[in-house]
Write a protein that holds these residues in place. Sequence first.
Motif, mmCIF file in Angstrom:
data_model
loop_
_atom_site.group_PDB
_atom_site.id
_atom_site.type_symbol
_atom_site.label_atom_id
_atom_site.label_comp_id
_atom_site.label_asym_id
_atom_site.label_seq_id
_atom_site.Cartn_x
_atom_site.Cartn_y
_atom_site.Cartn_z
ATOM 1 N N UNK A 35 0.841 -1.203 0.000
ATOM 2 C CA UNK A 35 0.000 0.000 0.000
ATOM 3 C C UNK A 35 0.875 1.253 0.000
ATOM 4 N N UNK A 36 1.948 1.235 0.798
ATOM 5 C CA UNK A 36 2.874 2.375 0.807
ATOM 6 C C UNK A 36 3.541 2.543 -0.547
ATOM 7 N N UNK A 37 3.842 1.420 -1.199
ATOM 8 C CA UNK A 37 4.467 1.510 -2.522
ATOM 9 C C UNK A 37 3.521 2.165 -3.524
ATOM 10 N N UNK A 38 2.247 1.789 -3.487
ATOM 11 C CA UNK A 38 1.263 2.418 -4.376
ATOM 12 C C UNK A 38 1.224 3.923 -4.136
ATOM 13 N N UNK A 39 1.158 4.319 -2.863
ATOM 14 C CA UNK A 39 1.139 5.748 -2.558
ATOM 15 C C UNK A 39 2.408 6.426 -3.060
ATOM 16 N N UNK A 40 3.568 5.781 -2.875
ATOM 17 C CA UNK A 40 4.831 6.384 -3.296
ATOM 18 C C UNK A 40 4.887 6.557 -4.808
ATOM 19 N N UNK A 41 4.360 5.587 -5.559
ATOM 20 C CA UNK A 41 4.319 5.719 -7.020
ATOM 21 C C UNK A 41 3.459 6.910 -7.419
ATOM 22 N N UNK A 42 2.276 7.021 -6.835
ATOM 23 C CA UNK A 42 1.394 8.147 -7.145
ATOM 24 C C UNK A 42 2.043 9.474 -6.762
ATOM 25 N N UNK A 43 2.683 9.516 -5.601
ATOM 26 C CA UNK A 43 3.358 10.743 -5.165
ATOM 27 C C UNK A 43 4.463 11.129 -6.139
ATOM 28 N N UNK A 44 5.263 10.147 -6.552
ATOM 29 C CA UNK A 44 6.375 10.435 -7.456
ATOM 30 C C UNK A 44 5.893 10.942 -8.816
ATOM 31 N N UNK A 45 4.694 10.532 -9.195
ATOM 32 C CA UNK A 45 4.110 10.995 -10.459
ATOM 33 C C UNK A 45 3.418 12.339 -10.314
ATOM 34 N N UNK A 46 3.322 12.850 -9.089
ATOM 35 C CA UNK A 46 2.619 14.103 -8.850
ATOM 36 C C UNK A 46 1.117 13.968 -8.862
ATOM 37 N N UNK A 47 0.610 12.733 -8.725
ATOM 38 C CA UNK A 47 -0.832 12.470 -8.726
ATOM 39 C C UNK A 47 -1.279 12.365 -7.269
ATOM 40 N N UNK A 48 -1.564 13.511 -6.661
ATOM 41 C CA UNK A 48 -1.766 13.582 -5.222
ATOM 42 C C UNK A 48 -3.223 13.538 -4.807
ATOM 43 N N UNK A 49 -4.134 13.538 -5.764
ATOM 44 C CA UNK A 49 -5.554 13.489 -5.430
ATOM 45 C C UNK A 49 -6.045 12.066 -5.254
ATOM 46 N N UNK A 50 -7.343 11.915 -4.987
ATOM 47 C CA UNK A 50 -7.908 10.566 -4.817
ATOM 48 C C UNK A 50 -7.782 9.736 -6.087
ATOM 49 N N UNK A 51 -7.589 8.445 -5.893
ATOM 50 C CA UNK A 51 -7.329 7.510 -6.991
ATOM 51 C C UNK A 51 -8.201 6.278 -6.800
#
Length: 312
Positions: A96-112
């Motif tokens: 779950x942390x990895x998923x969040x880290x991927x989204x963060x690194x892509x700049x996709x900070x909103x709900x997914x």
Amino acid sequence: MPSSHPGRRNARRTPAPAAPPAAFLRIDGTPLHVRVEGRGPVCLLSGGLGSSWFDWDLVVPFLTPYRTVVRFDRPGYGLSAPEPADRPAPTAAGEARRIRAVLDALGLLGPCTVAGHSLAGFHAEAFARLYPERTAGLVLLDGSVEPDPRPRPAPGLRDLAARATAGAATAVAVPYLLGPTVRRLVARATTVRHEDLAPAPLVRHCYRTGRSLRALLRENTHYLDMAAELADLRRTTPLPDGLPVTVLAADDGLRGPRSEEWLAAQRDLAELLGAEYRRTAPAGHLVMFDRPDAVASAVLDTTRGTGRPPNR
């Protein structure tokens, strides 16, 4: 459940668009292969045990007109690098942390909207529970189900054994000689089409490697540990109020005891999570190959606050 999205009848003939260039993100020190395409609200697709990014290729064209689609390979799979030897065993919270880290690194900070297939259903559900502010919807695609799981003893020793087994097999070229063949046999056995629709050159490239075998053995070794971890999360960390959740079950149409037991387990999972239960048939466990339109429909319909896509 029937799909109301256009193109259902032509699902098997839909040509794939030109593939986006591969991107690599260094997540917690490990280079991960990531693909991002489409437009609109974000959805992330996470594959099951042994899966690679291209297993979603038939689904993506149904999503990209309406969604920004993120796919990534977990360490060791696809084109991603393996994790360093000193990293701990896989856990649901860690993924779950990895998923969040991927989204963060892509700049996709909103709900997914997070969709997890098979084992990755554990990861997706853990993400929804641990990061409710980042979750717009949860889709479990023929997700793994383990009633009343118990963690197995000696996780460190088991992880070491998995690594050692993969290393020994790699030393005598087992992945190189048998990896692609085993991958194709498994894919054929888990689709009603009885064929692996993944591109043969990519299968050879990704499944001849010792890193993919090591990743698979490690995840499989800790499968029950992750199931028990998620069971604890369910008791302590509720899903967000009003979160749209869909359980999509693959029905192979055989009506045998094993098929009926599996569908019953999927219905029980939906009831446990307060989810919408959908059954799609005919489809095997690799539902992304047999019914990509139904997978896409489940993702498109399971998103809080974005409404339905146009032209439905």
